[in-house]
Each structure stands twice: as structure tokens, then as C-alpha cells.
Scaffold this active site. Structure first.
Site, PDB file in Angstrom:
ATOM      1  N   ALA A 244       0.882  -1.041  -0.366  1.00  0.00           N
ATOM      2  CA  ALA A 244       0.381   0.057   0.145  1.00  0.00           C
ATOM      3  C   ALA A 244       0.811   1.140   0.292  1.00  0.00           C
ATOM      4  O   ALA A 244       0.042   2.332  -0.163  1.00  0.00           O
ATOM      5  CB  ALA A 244      -0.698  -0.063   0.800  1.00  0.00           C
ATOM      6  N   ALA A 245       2.735   1.200   0.189  1.00  0.00           N
ATOM      7  CA  ALA A 245       2.607   2.596  -0.110  1.00  0.00           C
ATOM      8  C   ALA A 245       2.372   3.268  -1.899  1.00  0.00           C
ATOM      9  O   ALA A 245       2.511   4.683  -1.811  1.00  0.00           O
ATOM     10  CB  ALA A 245       4.658   1.667  -0.197  1.00  0.00           C
ATOM     11  N   GLY A 246       2.029   2.915  -2.184  1.00  0.00           N
ATOM     12  CA  GLY A 246       1.651   3.543  -4.098  1.00  0.00           C
ATOM     13  C   GLY A 246       0.292   4.083  -4.047  1.00  0.00           C
ATOM     14  O   GLY A 246       0.467   5.184  -4.011  1.00  0.00           O
ATOM     15  N   ASP A 247      -0.526   2.766  -2.736  1.00  0.00           N
ATOM     16  CA  ASP A 247      -1.581   4.297  -2.726  1.00  0.00           C
ATOM     17  C   ASP A 247      -1.682   4.715  -1.901  1.00  0.00           C
ATOM     18  O   ASP A 247      -2.935   5.700  -2.427  1.00  0.00           O
ATOM     19  CB  ASP A 247      -2.757   2.383  -1.911  1.00  0.00           C
ATOM     20  CG  ASP A 247      -2.559   1.351  -3.079  1.00  0.00           C
ATOM     21  OD1 ASP A 247      -2.922   1.194  -4.158  1.00  0.00           O
ATOM     22  OD2 ASP A 247      -3.235   0.153  -2.478  1.00  0.00           O
TER      23      ASP A 247
END
Ligand code: RIB
Length: 294
Positions: A244-247
Site C-alpha cells: 500500500a505504499a503506492g496507494d
């Protein structure tokens, strides 16, 4: 101004492993947890924690009520969520000691979007509002087409990349947000600058953000004939779980744009939010609140 996020909701079954399982191998996990996730839900939580007014549209299936509750707890409007009898979309995620992940996705309820649900959700929105999309639901080309007709600003994160993306008219988007792998899948170029040049040639009005993992990110914002380019370094942290880093980056970035922050500030805040998220386990749970960034 509001943002409609039409996207997936997944139950993430997360297994901590010493290494990713190899073909023919059986390994024991160190722990197993069930977390709220899905690129759609994660981005809605990030948008909300960054201060945006968010509606989430998507499909809740059997076993998926904790996902609805997670959105409500975070102040996300769930009026456009539909309930289906399908099994809830879910994932099996391996996380290794370096915090890297390996994900198997089961679409389930996320693939039950109907044209009527799209029309109903878009009816709640107004011209000039934002629409955020990822690629874990069905009917993406239809959603983009209808939202563009309505005069919404559309940001697409085409993740995970597959043939459905090839049917989306990228001329109808304001922003395309990709990682370097997706940029290469879409343009054939592993070099971000060349990838942007190709996208800019084919879609001259499109603004593009490419995230580059430990190398940071770069954005090309298009306003008329003018392109503003900003490069943002990654912030170095000890990673526990990169899920979820990209999210998180996407949610904070779009919230910044909605708030009319300068592009540089949008990217800096998004990079800080993503850096904090990788220091914590889980997907939605790992997304920081705005005051942590400040
Ligand atoms: O981007 C992270 C998300 O991808 C996880 O929460 C998982 O559900 C997958 O959709």
C-alpha cells in the site's frame, strides 16, 4: 470539491515468511493476519486521511462487512457501495523480512460492478469533481467514458496492468499514475523520461506521475502547452511492509492537487506519507494521518 473513488475492496490474508515460496516448495509462515486492503479502499483511506471529501463506490461481497466499517470509521461516504452475494475480493500476500510483498489477487465481488451502479454513483457527483480509479474492478472503460462526459477530472492508477487498460481512452484522463514497471508495460520503455515522451506524443493533454521505488518519483503536469516537471527523491526508511505504499502516495498526491497545492508540495507530502506507511505492517492500517506528515 469531492472525489469519487470507484475501486476494489479486498480482505488481505497476510503471511510473514522468511522468503517467497518457490515452485514445488512448502514453507511455514511466521504469522498470519487478516487486514483491510484493496488498491481502491487503500486509496480512499489515504485520500480521507489527507483531508479530502471522499465517496467510495464498489462492491461488498460475503464476508466483506469489515471493509465497509473501515471506510466509515475513516469518514468515507459509503452511499455508493453495492452489496453482492459473491465472495468478497481478497488477496494472499507474502511479506518477507525486507518488507517486500508478493500478492495473489482474487477479484470476487470487485468484478460485479454494473453500468447501473456506475450511472447511479456518477449522478451523485458534479462537473469538476475528481474520479480516482485503479484496475481491480470491471467496467473501467465505461466508467472513464461516462465520467469524462460529465466533465469530471479523472486520475487512473492502472494497477495491476492488464488488457482492460488497453480499452481505456487515455485522452479522457487528467492524470495517469504509474510505477516504472507499468510505465514500461504501457510504453515499451524502461526509461521514465522516454516513457513520458511517448505518452505525451500520443496524449498531449495528459499529466503523468511515475513512481520509481527507492529512486523517488517524477511528475509531468500539463497545463495547456506548458509542462511542469518535478522530481522528488524517495525518503529512506527501514521497511517493515511495503504493501500500500503506492496507494498511500496516490491518495496523498491527489488530495494535494484537489487542495490546489503546488505540484512540488503534492509530491513531497505524498513521498513522506508513503515512507511512513512502509514502516508499519498492513495495507490500509499503515496509512498515516495528515498531522503525522506535518
Ligand atoms: O496495493 C496494495 C493492495 O494490492 C493490497 O491491499 C491488496 O489488496 C492488493 O489489492
Amino acid at each position: 470539491m469531492r472525489v469519487l473513488n470507484f475501486g476494489s475492496l479486498n480482505l488481505d490474508y497476510v503471511y510473514a515468511v522468511d522468503h517467497f515460496v518457490q515452485p514445488g516448495e512448502t514453507i511455514a509462515s511466521r504469522s498470519r493476519t487478516v487486514k483491510c486492503g484493496g488498491k481502491g479502499l487503500n486509496q480512499s483511506i489515504a485520500l480521507a486521511r489527507a483531508g479530502a471529501a471522499v465517496l467510495h463506490a464498489g462492491c461488498i461481497g460475503s464476508g466483506g462487512e469489515p471493509l465497509r466499517e473501515m471506510l466509515i470509521r475513516n469518514g468515507v461516504d459509503v452511499a455508493a457501495l453495492k452489496t453482492t452475494g459473491e465472495m468478497q475480493g481478497h488477496t494472499v500476500i507474502q511479506v518477507n523480512p525486507e518488507g517486500e510483498n508478493s500478492i495473489i489477487l482474487f477479484g470476487g465481488s470487485n468484478l460485479c460492478v454494473t453500468e447501473k451502479q456506475v450511472d447511479d454513483a456518477l449522478n451523485i457527483m458534479s462537473e469538476g469533481d475528481w474520479l480516482v480509479l485503479q484496475n481491480e474492478i470491471n467496467l473501467l472503460p465505461y466508467i472513464v467514458h461516462q465520467a469524462n462526459k460529465k466533465g469530471m477530472r479523472i486520475a487512473l492508477n492502472p494497477s495491476p496492468f492488464n488488457d482492460q487498460i488497453k480499452k481505456v481512452d487515455l485522452n479522457q484522463l487528467s492524470w495517469l499514475l504509474v510505477n516504472e514497471v507499468e510505465a514500461e508495460q504501457m510504453t515499451g520503455s524502461a526509461n521514465p523520461d522516454t516513457a513520458w515522451e511517448k505518452l505525451h506524443t500520443d496524449y498531449p493533454a495528459l499529466s503523468v506521475l511515475i513512481t520509481l521505488g527507492s529512486k523517488g518519483s517524477v511528475a509531468w503536469m500539463q497545463e495547456g502547452d506548458q509542462t511542469t516537471v518535478i522530481r522528488q527523491e524517495a525518503i529512506s526508511v527501514r521497511a517493515v511492509d511495503t504493501t500500500a505504499a503506492g496507494d498511500t502516495f496516490t491518495g496523498y498526491f491527489i488530495a494535494g492537487l484537489m487542495n490546489h497545492m503546488p505540484l512540488e508540495k503534492c509530491m513531497e507530502r505524498a513521498a513522506k506519507a508513503a515512507a511512513i506507511s512502509v514502516t508499519r505492517p498492513g495495507a490500509a492500517d499503515s496509512i498515516p494521518q495528515a498531522d503525522e506528515i506535518d
